[in-house]
Motif scaffolding. Structure first.
Motif, PDB file in Angstrom:
ATOM      1  N   LEU A 100       0.834  -1.212   0.000  1.00 31.98           N
ATOM      2  CA  LEU A 100       0.000   0.000   0.000  1.00 31.98           C
ATOM      3  C   LEU A 100       0.869   1.262   0.000  1.00 31.98           C
ATOM      4  O   LEU A 100       0.600   2.212  -0.737  1.00 31.98           O
ATOM      5  CB  LEU A 100      -0.927   0.021   1.223  1.00 31.98           C
ATOM      6  N   ILE A 101       1.913   1.253   0.828  1.00 34.62           N
ATOM      7  CA  ILE A 101       2.788   2.434   0.913  1.00 34.62           C
ATOM      8  C   ILE A 101       3.412   2.716  -0.457  1.00 34.62           C
ATOM      9  O   ILE A 101       3.387   3.851  -0.944  1.00 34.62           O
ATOM     10  CB  ILE A 101       3.897   2.224   1.968  1.00 34.62           C
ATOM     11  N   HIS A 102       3.969   1.691  -1.077  1.00 35.76           N
ATOM     12  CA  HIS A 102       4.619   1.893  -2.374  1.00 35.76           C
ATOM     13  C   HIS A 102       3.593   2.158  -3.482  1.00 35.76           C
ATOM     14  O   HIS A 102       3.823   2.994  -4.355  1.00 35.76           O
ATOM     15  CB  HIS A 102       5.511   0.691  -2.710  1.00 35.76           C
ATOM     16  N   ASP A 103       2.458   1.472  -3.433  1.00 33.67           N
ATOM     17  CA  ASP A 103       1.408   1.695  -4.433  1.00 33.67           C
ATOM     18  C   ASP A 103       0.920   3.141  -4.435  1.00 33.67           C
ATOM     19  O   ASP A 103       0.662   3.714  -5.494  1.00 33.67           O
ATOM     20  CB  ASP A 103       0.203   0.802  -4.124  1.00 33.67           C
ATOM     21  N   ASP A 104       0.751   3.699  -3.252  1.00 31.62           N
ATOM     22  CA  ASP A 104       0.270   5.080  -3.181  1.00 31.62           C
ATOM     23  C   ASP A 104       1.287   6.050  -3.782  1.00 31.62           C
ATOM     24  O   ASP A 104       0.910   7.063  -4.368  1.00 31.62           O
ATOM     25  CB  ASP A 104      -0.056   5.460  -1.728  1.00 31.62           C
ATOM     26  N   ILE A 105       2.569   5.717  -3.648  1.00 30.13           N
ATOM     27  CA  ILE A 105       3.609   6.539  -4.300  1.00 30.13           C
ATOM     28  C   ILE A 105       3.480   6.377  -5.811  1.00 30.13           C
ATOM     29  O   ILE A 105       3.460   7.360  -6.559  1.00 30.13           O
ATOM     30  CB  ILE A 105       5.025   6.095  -3.864  1.00 30.13           C
ATOM     31  N   ILE A 106       3.390   5.120  -6.243  1.00 25.50           N
ATOM     32  CA  ILE A 106       3.348   4.807  -7.671  1.00 25.50           C
ATOM     33  C   ILE A 106       2.124   5.442  -8.337  1.00 25.50           C
ATOM     34  O   ILE A 106       2.219   6.044  -9.396  1.00 25.50           O
ATOM     35  CB  ILE A 106       3.346   3.272  -7.875  1.00 25.50           C
ATOM     36  N   ASP A 107       0.961   5.323  -7.679  1.00 20.35           N
ATOM     37  CA  ASP A 107      -0.292   5.837  -8.254  1.00 20.35           C
ATOM     38  C   ASP A 107      -0.553   7.300  -7.897  1.00 20.35           C
ATOM     39  O   ASP A 107      -1.588   7.843  -8.262  1.00 20.35           O
ATOM     40  CB  ASP A 107      -1.481   4.999  -7.752  1.00 20.35           C
ATOM     41  N   GLN A 168       1.327  -5.632  -9.931  1.00 21.51           N
ATOM     42  CA  GLN A 168       1.501  -4.174  -9.848  1.00 21.51           C
ATOM     43  C   GLN A 168       2.092  -3.607 -11.127  1.00 21.51           C
ATOM     44  O   GLN A 168       1.692  -2.542 -11.593  1.00 21.51           O
ATOM     45  CB  GLN A 168       2.395  -3.830  -8.653  1.00 21.51           C
ATOM     46  N   ALA A 169       3.058  -4.345 -11.692  1.00 20.08           N
ATOM     47  CA  ALA A 169       3.686  -3.884 -12.933  1.00 20.08           C
ATOM     48  C   ALA A 169       2.665  -3.880 -14.081  1.00 20.08           C
ATOM     49  O   ALA A 169       2.617  -2.942 -14.883  1.00 20.08           O
ATOM     50  CB  ALA A 169       4.880  -4.776 -13.284  1.00 20.08           C
TER      51      ALA A 169
ATOM     52  N   ASP B 103      17.638   4.452  -3.379  1.00 16.26           N
ATOM     53  CA  ASP B 103      18.424   5.563  -2.826  1.00 16.26           C
ATOM     54  C   ASP B 103      18.388   6.788  -3.725  1.00 16.26           C
ATOM     55  O   ASP B 103      18.307   7.915  -3.243  1.00 16.26           O
ATOM     56  CB  ASP B 103      19.885   5.139  -2.677  1.00 16.26           C
ATOM     57  N   ASP B 104      18.487   6.568  -5.019  1.00 10.53           N
ATOM     58  CA  ASP B 104      18.474   7.702  -5.944  1.00 10.53           C
ATOM     59  C   ASP B 104      17.124   8.418  -5.914  1.00 10.53           C
ATOM     60  O   ASP B 104      17.069   9.638  -6.084  1.00 10.53           O
ATOM     61  CB  ASP B 104      18.816   7.238  -7.369  1.00 10.53           C
ATOM     62  N   ILE B 105      16.054   7.674  -5.691  1.00 11.37           N
ATOM     63  CA  ILE B 105      14.734   8.307  -5.527  1.00 11.37           C
ATOM     64  C   ILE B 105      14.730   9.110  -4.227  1.00 11.37           C
ATOM     65  O   ILE B 105      14.337  10.279  -4.202  1.00 11.37           O
ATOM     66  CB  ILE B 105      13.614   7.240  -5.455  1.00 11.37           C
ATOM     67  N   THR B 124       9.318   7.706 -11.377  1.00  7.13           N
ATOM     68  CA  THR B 124       9.459   7.271  -9.984  1.00  7.13           C
ATOM     69  C   THR B 124       8.689   5.979  -9.710  1.00  7.13           C
ATOM     70  O   THR B 124       9.216   5.054  -9.081  1.00  7.13           O
ATOM     71  CB  THR B 124       8.973   8.382  -9.029  1.00  7.13           C
ATOM     72  N   GLY B 125       7.433   5.897 -10.176  1.00  5.27           N
ATOM     73  CA  GLY B 125       6.621   4.711  -9.916  1.00  5.27           C
ATOM     74  C   GLY B 125       7.285   3.430 -10.388  1.00  5.27           C
ATOM     75  O   GLY B 125       7.540   2.516  -9.593  1.00  5.27           O
ATOM     76  N   PRO B 126       7.615   3.349 -11.691  1.00  3.47           N
ATOM     77  CA  PRO B 126       8.280   2.144 -12.175  1.00  3.47           C
ATOM     78  C   PRO B 126       9.599   1.860 -11.447  1.00  3.47           C
ATOM     79  O   PRO B 126       9.964   0.697 -11.260  1.00  3.47           O
ATOM     80  CB  PRO B 126       8.519   2.470 -13.659  1.00  3.47           C
ATOM     81  N   ALA B 127      10.309   2.914 -11.025  1.00  2.00           N
ATOM     82  CA  ALA B 127      11.588   2.707 -10.326  1.00  2.00           C
ATOM     83  C   ALA B 127      11.364   2.109  -8.936  1.00  2.00           C
ATOM     84  O   ALA B 127      12.110   1.225  -8.504  1.00  2.00           O
ATOM     85  CB  ALA B 127      12.355   4.020 -10.219  1.00  2.00           C
TER      86      ALA B 127
END
Lengths: 352, 352
Positions: A100-107, A168-169, B103-105, B124-127
């Motif tokens: 969820l944490i990473h998904d919210d960043i991605i989306d 997710q990808a 880290d780069d993000i 950023t999302g894909p990374a």
């Protein structure tokens, strides 16, 4: 399945009781695990897993805890003690919150569980790191608790993780695809994506719960299949709530998935019909301008007119049926099996 | 240690030969592992691990491969075949690349290995997702190859991951701390951070290499300590290159760490002196404006005046000494031990 005489109210109260009971069993171990994180990450992990801006405990605000419940119930159903399935439940919640944490960043989703998303509240960098830490912690929890079943446990965990990430990808890739034409996303592809994004972790939670509680290989396998199918059923309801959910209950605006033009199942089954309402829906979704209230209402009406809502609910029920079927021929404690099916039926007809 | 008669040129060529040999052993397995990723993530993973915008193979462009070399050499030194240590080497490279991508993000670094960072090149999302996938893949590689040593292998992996993430969290937290006063970062704290951020993965790579190659517990432990200390020595040189490195060799602007006002060891040991040059350096670093060429040159001069460069190089040599010391009393194949010490000495005196 609860006895046929049970009223809807009784069914809901029984399911909520199960969720509460499982949270009560898992919570101390989950909190003790999170407490191992260094201070800066700890604060974000608490915020994510717990609810309350300060990370204060507020029952249910850290999500319903469906994945942990499936791990605990699977462990109990194979005849083990609930305690032995706790690491599976803790790992499932850690992975769910990591995603969820990473998904919210991605989306770029700014809201989660009626509060600002972790990245919005603490910044993208710390949120990336907190997600990483929860993922690593999940691996640690499983590997330190599996004993001589370490290789099997890790195999289940890695299958869940790779499925989750594949899903997710795919989901991310769907965003760039057109609404109609040969490159449009078809319901079958969506279904495959959901098998990863939602099914894989339910499968892993249930199978790991059964494994750590001492279940035989055929039981573990049955729970992997049941978890997978149930996860997909669960997602269909999530998709329906993303369009028809009551904002006061979901914590999201009316038709939030349509506003954000997400390619969810109700939209895709409607578009796949290729008829006049499908083409009207596609042109609506193709408009360059912001998706306002009027567009959202029009798109919702087109989906309903095409029978999209009923199609999706039927898909959910079919997946739920396959989940129950998967468990039908392995020896399980009937009391727990009833609790599990009652819970899953409630979750696939929930309104929030 | 190479024989005393070896010239510097011979030493460099021997170290580079070792790195090349290890890359040659590990590369096919690393590529085969990455090939298991779904297409969208695969492209980013290749870009990160490989070099070349298209992910084309170009020797050395995916980094020196120091961590994989330590895993292979540890495996060989305990008397195992290089092949048995390959999963340790692959996992170390996957984790290293995962941490670089994230880290780069986190640091908003736009350049890596003379090319745009993954998030800059792909978003950023894909990374975020590609980093997650590499981490999960590392767990899978270790757990499927460790056999009955699965619990020990996973313990080493998880120790490396938690150390790495603790270090990253501390490093991130250092950014918000003042340059002087009671809340300033002191060299001891920096050293602890580096023990995690850089030391932990070197420790994990070497110890896992020794474990998977069949090393006895005391050998595995010795390689964990040696890897840890070597990682810290390696970082001191990275810090020195961040100030005095030749831009043509490092691929970063002159004094890049100073420009970005990073709290690295040369700066911290100078500030910790608390004398007049230290106070001048602190006020320079406290200026609100962009850190231009003039400021960078002035700060560099102050660090040199305070003997910061020599202090850091001496710290690196001490850590290297401790690394060699850790291996002195376990039975290892002398040929490989010589290769390992020659490599580590070269790396702690490298200029890029």
């Amino acid at each position: 399945m609860v006895p046929a005489s049970a009223s809807l109210v009784e069914q809901i109260s029984s399911a909520q009781q199960t969720l509460r009971r499982c949270r009560g069993i898992v919570r101390p171990a989950l909190m003790a695990t999170i407490d191992r994180l260094p201070p800066s990450t700890h604060q974000l992990a608490l915020y994510a897993c717990n609810g309350g801006a300060s990370g204060a405990t507020e029952e249910g605000s850290g999500g319903k805890g469906v994945r942990q419940a499936f791990a605990v119930l699977a462990g109990e159903a194979v005849g083990g003690r609930a305690e032995s399935a706790i690491p599976a439940a803790v790992a499932a919640e850690l992975i769910h919150n990591f995603s969820l944490i990473h998904d919210d960043i991605i989306d770029k989703d700014e809201w989660r569980r009626h509060r600002p998303a972790v990245w919005k509240a603490f910044g993208t960098g710390p949120a990336v790191l907190a997600g990483d830490a929860l993922l690593a912690l999940a691996v640690e929890v499983v590997s330190t608790s599996a004993g001589d079943r370490c290789p099997q446990a890790l195999r289940l965990l890695c299958t869940a993780l790779s499925g989750l990430m594949r899903g997710q990808a795919q989901d991310l890739q769907f965003e760039d695809r057109p609404w109609q034409g040969p490159d449009a996303v078809v319901p079958e592809e969506y279904w495959l994506m959901v098998a990863g994004k939602t099914g894989a972790l339910f499968a892993g939670a249930a199978a790991l719960g059964a494994l750590l509680a001492g279940g035989e290989p055929r039981m573990v396998e049955a729970f992997a299949t049941a978890g997978q199918e149930f996860g997909m059923a669960f997602q269909t309801i999530d998709d329906a709530l993303g369009i028809w959910g009551d904002p006061r209950k979901t914590g999201k605006p009316v038709g939030s998935d349509l506003r954000r033009r997400k390619k969810t199942l109700p939209v895709l089954v409607t578009l796949a019909r290729g008829d006049a309402p499908a083409r009207r829906l596609a042109s609506l979704l193709e408009t360059e301008t912001e998706f306002d209230e009027q567009n959202t209402a029009a798109a919702t009406a087109l989906i309903e007119e095409a029978g999209g809502r009923d199609l999706v609910m039927a898909e959910g029920q079919r997946a739920l049926g396959r989940a129950h079927q998967a468990l039908a021929d392995v020896p399980l404690l009937p009391r727990t099996w009833m609790e599990l099916t009652a819970l899953s039926e409630y979750l696939v007809s929930r309104t929030s």
